[in-house]
Design a protein around this motif. Structure first.
Motif, PDB file in Angstrom:
ATOM      1  N   VAL A  25     -87.326  19.547 -74.463  1.00 31.34           N
ATOM      2  CA  VAL A  25     -87.484  20.695 -73.575  1.00 31.34           C
ATOM      3  C   VAL A  25     -88.713  21.484 -74.024  1.00 31.34           C
ATOM      4  N   THR A 219     -68.294  17.528 -78.925  1.00 28.84           N
ATOM      5  CA  THR A 219     -69.174  17.419 -77.753  1.00 28.84           C
ATOM      6  C   THR A 219     -70.558  16.959 -78.188  1.00 28.84           C
ATOM      7  N   ARG A 220     -71.324  16.500 -77.240  1.00 27.97           N
ATOM      8  CA  ARG A 220     -72.700  16.094 -77.536  1.00 27.97           C
ATOM      9  C   ARG A 220     -73.565  16.291 -76.299  1.00 27.97           C
ATOM     10  N   ILE A 221     -74.881  16.387 -76.530  1.00 32.12           N
ATOM     11  CA  ILE A 221     -75.814  16.440 -75.401  1.00 32.12           C
ATOM     12  C   ILE A 221     -76.573  15.124 -75.407  1.00 32.12           C
ATOM     13  N   ASP A 222     -76.485  14.381 -74.311  1.00 31.29           N
ATOM     14  CA  ASP A 222     -77.131  13.071 -74.257  1.00 31.29           C
ATOM     15  C   ASP A 222     -78.600  13.194 -73.887  1.00 31.29           C
ATOM     16  N   ALA A 223     -78.911  14.074 -72.950  1.00 34.28           N
ATOM     17  CA  ALA A 223     -80.301  14.186 -72.500  1.00 34.28           C
ATOM     18  C   ALA A 223     -80.502  15.459 -71.692  1.00 34.28           C
ATOM     19  N   TYR A 224     -81.757  15.866 -71.619  1.00 35.98           N
ATOM     20  CA  TYR A 224     -82.161  16.911 -70.686  1.00 35.98           C
ATOM     21  C   TYR A 224     -82.979  16.249 -69.584  1.00 35.98           C
ATOM     22  N   ARG A 225     -82.868  16.765 -68.389  1.00 33.87           N
ATOM     23  CA  ARG A 225     -83.588  16.178 -67.252  1.00 33.87           C
ATOM     24  C   ARG A 225     -84.223  17.269 -66.429  1.00 33.87           C
TER      25      ARG A 225
ATOM     26  N   LEU B 143     -81.674  20.336 -66.138  1.00 32.92           N
ATOM     27  CA  LEU B 143     -80.278  19.910 -66.231  1.00 32.92           C
ATOM     28  C   LEU B 143     -80.015  19.325 -67.607  1.00 32.92           C
ATOM     29  N   SER B 144     -78.793  19.473 -68.083  1.00 32.41           N
ATOM     30  CA  SER B 144     -78.447  18.793 -69.324  1.00 32.41           C
ATOM     31  C   SER B 144     -77.290  17.840 -69.048  1.00 32.41           C
ATOM     32  N   ASP B 145     -77.421  16.617 -69.595  1.00 32.77           N
ATOM     33  CA  ASP B 145     -76.335  15.641 -69.529  1.00 32.77           C
ATOM     34  C   ASP B 145     -75.538  15.811 -70.805  1.00 32.77           C
ATOM     35  N   ALA B 146     -74.343  16.368 -70.677  1.00 30.86           N
ATOM     36  CA  ALA B 146     -73.532  16.638 -71.857  1.00 30.86           C
ATOM     37  C   ALA B 146     -72.277  15.790 -71.792  1.00 30.86           C
ATOM     38  N   ALA B 147     -71.586  15.687 -72.903  1.00 27.57           N
ATOM     39  CA  ALA B 147     -70.365  14.884 -72.920  1.00 27.57           C
ATOM     40  C   ALA B 147     -69.380  15.484 -73.890  1.00 27.57           C
ATOM     41  N   VAL B 148     -68.099  15.331 -73.566  1.00 27.46           N
ATOM     42  CA  VAL B 148     -67.057  15.673 -74.513  1.00 27.46           C
ATOM     43  C   VAL B 148     -66.390  14.352 -74.883  1.00 27.46           C
TER      44      VAL B 148
END
Lengths: 258, 346
Positions: A25, A219-225, B143-148
């Protein structure tokens, strides 16, 4: 009374935020500022302790938060501290809450913990409520006014601004309070304040210093788009105001949005 | 027990309309996971609200209308939600991302050391048991791709107007279970002293149509009365009340504003759309006298149809609009209001 404020740095809200080719970002050359919501919390801490008491500002995370801490000191907060540890991911709300609660407990004599409404960048507020629960303290969110704070009686009375109206509520101290814009008018740092703050050496504490260890994050953040490009071929509607109005209403009826 | 649990937020004993969106999203998740959908209804009128939840797709409901829960208090509600989560171990807990929904689920997620994704605009259950979700961040600029992750209860709060309610089915059968409160009144430290309902509630998050005004609102041709402290402020305030509000009224919409208009004192903060205000996604957004600063765009760019009315043909707002009208908003807006009255038969 010892009042603690948690703050962090965020890109200026006027910044154009984008995701670069490497997935990171970026916000161009826009400045990092104190999370705008936190300025109200910092101001309120100063106001609530003006007849005696102490204020401490804390940030969790790396050196990017240093200027936010210095800004807080320049406004008139007494002490600052940063908690940074390779094992700490402060973007994980649960890790944040555990760490923030441990820091407050370590200070020992805290009556009031203040937060701004949310982090303006990632739009997160759950770390605030988590901190209150980990402390086992009362949580008062969306507070637009601290009506009374009685340390002797151990009570706090506030006005909260909810979707449907204003609620006046009394709770027991110590408490965690998150504040809205209506609560005050944050002061600008004074010249002397800025000079003093620039010289301040801000201690950095590790998780071990707080007596805790990191836990696995759920939890985790996989990517920003970047946002999908808005398919907006604008149609300019010309004519007299009456002609413009008639065409616009035609179009809106056609869009089936009325 | 494996289930999807949805908290139905109520106010004065009635469900918030957006609560049914959460129940609709919960139904889709429960169906995909092959588990039942349970509604949690607390407080005044819980059994009546639970019946509606049954018509909206819940297989069962847990209700508690104990006096300690009559009006929402985080302490009392969170203690009970946490107890329910610890006893029933639901697969997921969902609610709408309102002030109350956000704090209630976050409190219970912290109590149970569970993962939570807040204010999401879409989500999907993955085959590994995790849930992935999209969260607009930086006020919707990216946008953020987040996961639990899988394992434990997964908490989700859902952005209003991003999910669809189920089609109501009056024939739905519902098993209602009364549950006991977790705390007694003397264990609850929070007391509500009074509640003053807002005269006109500004609920931008729920509005299907928003008519917003910006700095250009001070171009009102009306003369400010002699003795007004600030003529520009008077003109803009008059414009919001007597030019934009009638358009919003005929459309059944809400009035919004840019930060510039709020900072100038033209309209209260509750109306602000943008990064330090509300992020909205109505079907129709009409921007009047708003140039379209990046922080305003961030708050409204997911609107379905954007109409821009501005005297400056180079205003950035036209770049994101579907329809652009260059001209004097004080001439165009009343003309649009009159045309709508005629065409909609009002």
């Amino acid at each position: 009374m010892h009042c603690v404020v948690f703050t962090r740095a965020t890109p200026d809200t006027a910044a154009k935020v984008e995701v670069g080719a490497n997935g990171a970002v970026t916000w161009g050359d826009a400045a990092l500022v104190v999370n705008p919501w936190d300025e109200y919390a910092l101001e309120e801490a100063i106001v609530q302790t003006q007849n005696g008491g102490k204020t401490t500002v804390i940030a969790l995370g790396g050196e990017m938060h240093l200027d936010a801490l210095k800004h807080s000191l320049a406004m008139g907060i007494n002490d600052a501290m940063r908690i940074d540890d390779p094992a700490l991911d402060p973007t994980d709300s649960l890790a944040y809450a555990r760490t923030a609660a441990a820091a407050v407990k370590k200070l020992g004599d805290v009556t009031l913990v203040l937060f701004g409404k949310e982090s303006v960048d990632v739009g997160t507020d759950q770390h605030i409520y988590g901190t209150a629960r980990k402390l086992g303290w009362a949580m008062l969110s969306a507070v637009s006014k601290i009506i009374a704070l009685d340390e002797v009686a151990g009570t706090i009375q506030v006005e909260r601004l909810l979707e449907q109206g204003k609620e006046v509520v009394t709770a027991k101290l110590p408490a965690v309070v998150s504040v809205t814009k209506e609560i005050n008018e944050p002061r600008y740092p004074s010249f002397i304040g800025i000079r003093k703050a620039s010289k301040a050496v801000i201690p950095v504490l590790s998780l071990a210093d707080l007596g805790i260890s990191a836990a696995a994050s759920p939890t985790r953040i996989d990517a920003y788009r970047n946002l999908p490009v808005r398919d907006s071929q604008v149609e300019m509607i010309n004519g007299t105001p009456e002609e413009q109005a008639a065409i616009l209403v035609d179009r809106l009826l056609g869009e089936k949005v009325l | 027990m494996s289930e999807v649990l949805v908290w139905i937020e109520t106010f004065h004993g009635a469900a918030l309309p957006t609560s049914w969106e959460a129940l609709g999203a919960g139904k889709a998740l429960a169906d995909k996971l092959g588990v039942p959908l349970t509604a949690l209804v607390l407080g005044e009128n819980a059994s009546t609200v639970a019946k509606v939840a049954g018509e909206q797709g819940a297989a069962s409901a847990l209700i508690c209308d104990d006096a300690t829960l009559k009006v929402y208090r985080l302490e009392a509600y969170a203690a009970l939600l946490t107890k329910v989560v610890q006893e029933r171990k639901p697969r997921a807990v969902l609610a709408v991302a309102t002030t109350r929904g956000r704090e209630l689920l976050a409190a219970s997620a912290a109590d149970t050391d569970s993962g939570m994704l807040a204010d999401i605009s879409s989500f999907e259950a993955q085959s590994d048991g995790g849930i992935t979700a999209v969260r607009p961040v930086y006020a919707g600029k990216i946008l953020s791709d987040a996961a639990v992750n899988a394992g434990g209860t997964q908490f989700l709060t859902l952005r209003g107007r991003a999910f669809r309610p189920n089609a109501a089915n009056a024939a739905g059968s519902l098993a209602i279970t009364q549950i006991a409160p977790a705390l007694s009144e003397d264990q609850i430290g929070t007391k509500i002293e009074s509640f003053q309902e807002a005269a006109s509630t500004v609920n931008l998050g729920d509005a299907a149509i928003i008519v917003s005004g910006g700095r250009g609102m001070d171009k009102n041709p009306k003369e400010a009365p002699a003795g007004s402290a600030n003529a520009a402020v008077w003109k803009a305030q008059d414009g919001f009340a007597n030019t934009l509000q009638p358009l919003a009224d005929v459309l059944g919409g809400a009035v919004g504003a840019s930060r510039a208009a709020v900072d100038a004192g033209y309209i209260p903060y509750a109306h602000q759309v943008g990064q330090t205000g509300k992020t909205v996604s109505p079907d129709l957004y009409i921007a009047c006298g708003i140039s379209g600063a990046i922080q305003h765009q961030a708050g409204m760019r997911t609107s379905k149809v954007i109409v821009a009315i501005n005297s400056d043909k180079d205003a950035p707002i036209f770049k994101m609009a579907r329809y652009g009208l260059v001209g004097d908003l004080y001439k165009i807006v009343p003309a649009v209001t009159a045309e709508l009255k005629k065409r909609l038969g009002k």
